[in-house]
Design an enzyme around this catalytic site. Structure first.
Site, PDB file in Angstrom:
ATOM      1  N   HIS A  67      23.419 -22.114  79.821  1.00 12.09           N
ATOM      2  CA  HIS A  67      23.960 -21.493  78.604  1.00 12.09           C
ATOM      3  C   HIS A  67      23.471 -22.212  77.353  1.00 12.09           C
ATOM      4  CE1 HIS A  67      26.808 -24.802  78.618  1.00 12.09           C
ATOM      5  NE2 HIS A  67      27.273 -24.412  77.449  1.00 12.09           N
ATOM      6  N   LYS A  96      31.425 -31.731  80.600  1.00 13.29           N
ATOM      7  CA  LYS A  96      31.424 -32.963  79.797  1.00 13.29           C
ATOM      8  C   LYS A  96      30.721 -32.730  78.463  1.00 13.29           C
ATOM      9  CE  LYS A  96      30.671 -36.351  82.492  1.00 13.29           C
ATOM     10  NZ  LYS A  96      30.093 -37.363  83.360  1.00 13.29           N
ATOM     11  N   LYS A 108      21.883 -32.460  87.146  1.00  9.95           N
ATOM     12  CA  LYS A 108      22.007 -33.743  87.847  1.00  9.95           C
ATOM     13  C   LYS A 108      20.907 -33.846  88.886  1.00  9.95           C
ATOM     14  CE  LYS A 108      24.790 -37.361  87.915  1.00  9.95           C
ATOM     15  NZ  LYS A 108      25.539 -37.911  86.773  1.00  9.95           N
ATOM     16  N   SER A 364      22.786 -40.355  74.928  1.00  8.99           N
ATOM     17  CA  SER A 364      21.531 -39.728  75.365  1.00  8.99           C
ATOM     18  C   SER A 364      21.129 -38.621  74.392  1.00  8.99           C
ATOM     19  CB  SER A 364      21.689 -39.114  76.753  1.00  8.99           C
ATOM     20  OG  SER A 364      21.564 -40.107  77.739  1.00  8.99           O
TER      21      SER A 364
HETATM   22  P1  NAD Z   1      25.602 -48.834  88.957  1.00  8.23           P
HETATM   23  O1  NAD Z   1      24.707 -48.598  90.117  1.00  8.23           O
HETATM   24  O2  NAD Z   1      25.096 -49.590  87.789  1.00  8.23           O
HETATM   25  O3  NAD Z   1      26.936 -49.592  89.441  1.00  8.23           O
HETATM   26  C1  NAD Z   1      27.798 -49.173  90.447  1.00  8.23           C
HETATM   27  C2  NAD Z   1      28.417 -50.422  91.070  1.00  8.23           C
HETATM   28  O4  NAD Z   1      29.451 -50.023  91.986  1.00  8.23           O
HETATM   29  C3  NAD Z   1      27.400 -51.257  91.864  1.00  8.23           C
HETATM   30  O5  NAD Z   1      27.434 -52.592  91.411  1.00  8.23           O
HETATM   31  C4  NAD Z   1      27.878 -51.101  93.310  1.00  8.23           C
HETATM   32  O6  NAD Z   1      27.594 -52.245  94.110  1.00  8.23           O
HETATM   33  C5  NAD Z   1      29.370 -50.883  93.111  1.00  8.23           C
HETATM   34  N1  NAD Z   1      30.025 -50.256  94.258  1.00  8.23           N
HETATM   35  C6  NAD Z   1      29.552 -49.326  95.108  1.00  8.23           C
HETATM   36  N2  NAD Z   1      30.463 -48.997  96.030  1.00  8.23           N
HETATM   37  C7  NAD Z   1      31.550 -49.761  95.775  1.00  8.23           C
HETATM   38  C8  NAD Z   1      32.821 -49.879  96.385  1.00  8.23           C
HETATM   39  N3  NAD Z   1      33.163 -49.158  97.445  1.00  8.23           N
HETATM   40  N4  NAD Z   1      33.711 -50.765  95.848  1.00  8.23           N
HETATM   41  C9  NAD Z   1      33.390 -51.484  94.757  1.00  8.23           C
HETATM   42  N5  NAD Z   1      32.180 -51.408  94.150  1.00  8.23           N
HETATM   43  C10 NAD Z   1      31.279 -50.557  94.636  1.00  8.23           C
HETATM   44  O7  NAD Z   1      26.135 -47.386  88.556  1.00  8.23           O
HETATM   45  P2  NAD Z   1      26.772 -46.944  87.167  1.00  8.23           P
HETATM   46  O8  NAD Z   1      25.697 -46.375  86.320  1.00  8.23           O
HETATM   47  O9  NAD Z   1      27.665 -48.023  86.657  1.00  8.23           O
HETATM   48  O10 NAD Z   1      27.648 -45.686  87.654  1.00  8.23           O
HETATM   49  C11 NAD Z   1      28.953 -45.852  88.202  1.00  8.23           C
HETATM   50  C12 NAD Z   1      29.691 -44.523  88.118  1.00  8.23           C
HETATM   51  O11 NAD Z   1      29.726 -44.097  86.751  1.00  8.23           O
HETATM   52  C13 NAD Z   1      29.048 -43.379  88.899  1.00  8.23           C
HETATM   53  O12 NAD Z   1      30.076 -42.537  89.379  1.00  8.23           O
HETATM   54  C14 NAD Z   1      28.268 -42.643  87.838  1.00  8.23           C
HETATM   55  O13 NAD Z   1      28.067 -41.273  88.166  1.00  8.23           O
HETATM   56  C15 NAD Z   1      29.196 -42.786  86.660  1.00  8.23           C
HETATM   57  N6  NAD Z   1      28.537 -42.610  85.368  1.00  8.23           N
HETATM   58  C16 NAD Z   1      27.497 -43.391  84.985  1.00  8.23           C
HETATM   59  C17 NAD Z   1      26.914 -43.194  83.730  1.00  8.23           C
HETATM   60  C18 NAD Z   1      25.827 -44.091  83.198  1.00  8.23           C
HETATM   61  O14 NAD Z   1      25.481 -43.947  82.015  1.00  8.23           O
HETATM   62  N7  NAD Z   1      25.300 -45.012  83.957  1.00  8.23           N
HETATM   63  C19 NAD Z   1      27.364 -42.151  82.911  1.00  8.23           C
HETATM   64  C20 NAD Z   1      28.428 -41.366  83.333  1.00  8.23           C
HETATM   65  C21 NAD Z   1      29.002 -41.609  84.569  1.00  8.23           C
END
Ligand code: NAD
Length: 473
Positions: A67, A96, A108, A364
């Site tokens: 859209h 979002k 995604k 972004s």
């Molecule tokens: P990342 O890879 O930098 O960090 C994720 C961390 O979670 C890692 O250190 C990993 O070891 C840890 N982890 C994994 N499984 C785990 C568990 N069971 N218990 C505890 N820790 C655990 O990823 P991120 O970019 O920080 O993303 C994290 C979440 O945020 C995801 O759901 C992602 O979709 C969401 N998110 C990220 C962004 C972004 O800008 N990076 C934006 C919006 C949403």
């Protein structure tokens, strides 16, 4: 982890959507169109591993909604990746973006690998090949679909993507806008790295400053002295912990893959990060207690629980044991619909992912605008503002016969740098979104929770833009 006992992740999103759709006046057909994933690209491609073996890689890119163009959403590297998960995450991106008024459709991507099991060279080959596949299918480009970092990816992968894209599209003047989250030297924007965590902080701070909400939860106003538990010390979790700590809150527990640690006096995320880097584990951090299981952290007594790792970690099974007053969904989809029902019954406030972690996509958007305009934020106005402020200050000093103190003088004279403008644009977006959603929720007592109010907001906005386009043949 992409399914819980009843619903897949995508079904959970659809279920939340349907729950909210009842509070709108939108035509059923249009609701179905908003909900549907518009394009799904599934790929299999080979890479040669460092040991000479050939491995077939499974990957996806989903464009949930056309859209608005381009589509926008991160790329995830995780061995949990599957089509259902990528579809769910792409849908969340559409909603979002609508909530924070970022003019993109949701998208995604996901590559089904555990990046820990690959060398840097192998990861580069996978990322470049994935990008080439997207180019082949016209699934990437500054006006088509713009990926970004997500779980398991960061600025390094985005640099590989932009380089591959530019080499395949020579002379495309806006090519740098084909991906965001790039290093600043490759066309990135200052402030992107911390954007999601900072956005989570701004969103939750706004909630904590709402007298009616805090009174309902029996909590004092403000962030200061609130206790926090953070799951995941990656990009998002680390920065959430940092901004809360810097603003006077106490991070009493941190949970990672390998375990969780607790200290009632508060943990410093940077020290824990360095300890993990040095020892390979979050455990045995000086002054902290190890918890038996990493999930035990989710059940600790605290004011705010921030899941910042992966989806479905709080579900029908463990939700009843959660003792936090506020859940701040920094990760995407950390709470299942069953958990939502439990929170609603027990009066726990769940601040939903679909807007709370929108800081990443908001910044972004600023990065993409910077790439299209080919100019750094602040370049045109910084010097002008500083000159003007200096002039005003000297006029005030002449007229009053008094001198402004040096610290105040520096603060007043300061012209905006790129990072100042980005942080301020993010703060404005998160505060406005929080207030809009709360206003919808408070205006309609039948709306059961904040997630549903956020969906109502998103659905209305997406429907309006479909209406404006007069889109259907
Ligand atoms: P990342 O890879 O930098 O960090 C994720 C961390 O979670 C890692 O250190 C990993 O070891 C840890 N982890 C994994 N499984 C785990 C568990 N069971 N218990 C505890 N820790 C655990 O990823 P991120 O970019 O920080 O993303 C994290 C979440 O945020 C995801 O759901 C992602 O979709 C969401 N998110 C990220 C962004 C972004 O800008 N990076 C934006 C919006 C949403």
């Amino acid at each position: 982890m992409s399914t819980n006992q009843h619903y897949s992740f995508f079904q959970s999103v659809e279920r939340s959507f349907d729950k909210a759709a009842k509070f709108t006046n939108i035509n059923h057909g249009l609701l179905e169109q908003i909900k549907a994933c518009n394009s799904v690209l599934q790929m299999r491609f080979p890479i040669k591993r460092d040991d000479g073996t050939i491995e077939v890689i499974e990957a996806y890119r989903v464009q949930h909604s056309h859209h608005k163009a381009p589509c926008k959403g991160g790329i995830r590297f995780s061995d949990e990746v599957n089509q259902d998960e990528v579809m769910a995450l792409a849908s969340l991106m559409t909603y979002k973006c609508a909530i924070v008024n970022v003019p993109f459709g949701g998208g995604k991507g996901g590559i089904k690998i555990n990046p820990r099991n690959y060398s840097e060279y192998e990861l580069e080959k996978i990322t470049r090949r994935y990008t080439a596949e997207l180019v082949k299918k016209n699934f990437i480009g500054p006006g088509i679909d713009v990926p970004a970092p997500d779980y398991g990816t960061g600025s390094r992968e985005m640099a590989w993507i932009v380089d591959t894209y530019q080499s395949l599209k020579p002379g495309e003047i806006d090519a740098a806008g084909c991906v965001t989250g790039k290093p600043v030297s490759q066309g990135g924007v200052r402030g992107r790295t911390e954007a999601t965590g900072l956005g989570v902080f701004f969103g939750l701070r706004e909630v904590c400053n709402m007298p009616r909400q805090m009174a309902k939860l029996g909590l004092p106003l403000g962030v200061k002295d609130k206790t926090l538990v953070v799951q995941g010390l990656g990009n998002v979790g680390y920065h959430c912990a940092k901004f809360f700590r810097e603003n006077g809150a106490k991070v009493i527990a941190l949970a990672e893959y390998e375990g969780a640690i607790y200290n009632a006096d508060g943990l410093n995320e940077e020290e824990v990060f360095q300890h993990r880097k040095a020892t390979g584990s979050i455990l045995n951090f000086p002054g902290a207690t190890n918890l038996a299981k990493n999930t035990d952290a989710l059940e600790l007594e605290c004011d705010i629980l921030i899941p910042a790792a992966l989806e479905n970690v709080i579900n029908g099974e463990n939700a009843p044991r959660v003792k936090a007053k506020i859940i701040g969904e920094a990760a995407n989809g950390p709470c299942t619909p069953e958990a939502d029902e439990d929170f609603q019954k027990r009066g726990i406030l769940c601040v939903p992912d679909m807007y709370l972690n929108a800081g990443g996509v908001t910044v972004s958007y600023f990065e993409w605008l910077k790439n299209l305009s080919h100019v750094r934020y602040g370049r045109m106005e910084k010097r002008f503002t500083e000159n003007l402020n200096t002039h005003i200050l000297s006029q005030i000093e002449t007229l009053t016969g008094k001198t402004v103190e040096a610290g105040e003088r520096a603060f007043i004279m300061h012209g905006p740098e790129e990072v100042d403008l980005v942080h301020s644009g993010l703060e404005e977006s998160m505060i406005t979104a929080t207030r809009e959603i709360m206003a919808i929720w408070e205006a309609n007592p039948a709306i059961p929770d904040m997630r549903t109010a956020a969906y109502v907001n998103a659905i209305n906005k997406v429907a309006t833009s479909y209406g404006e386009l007069g889109i259907f043949p």
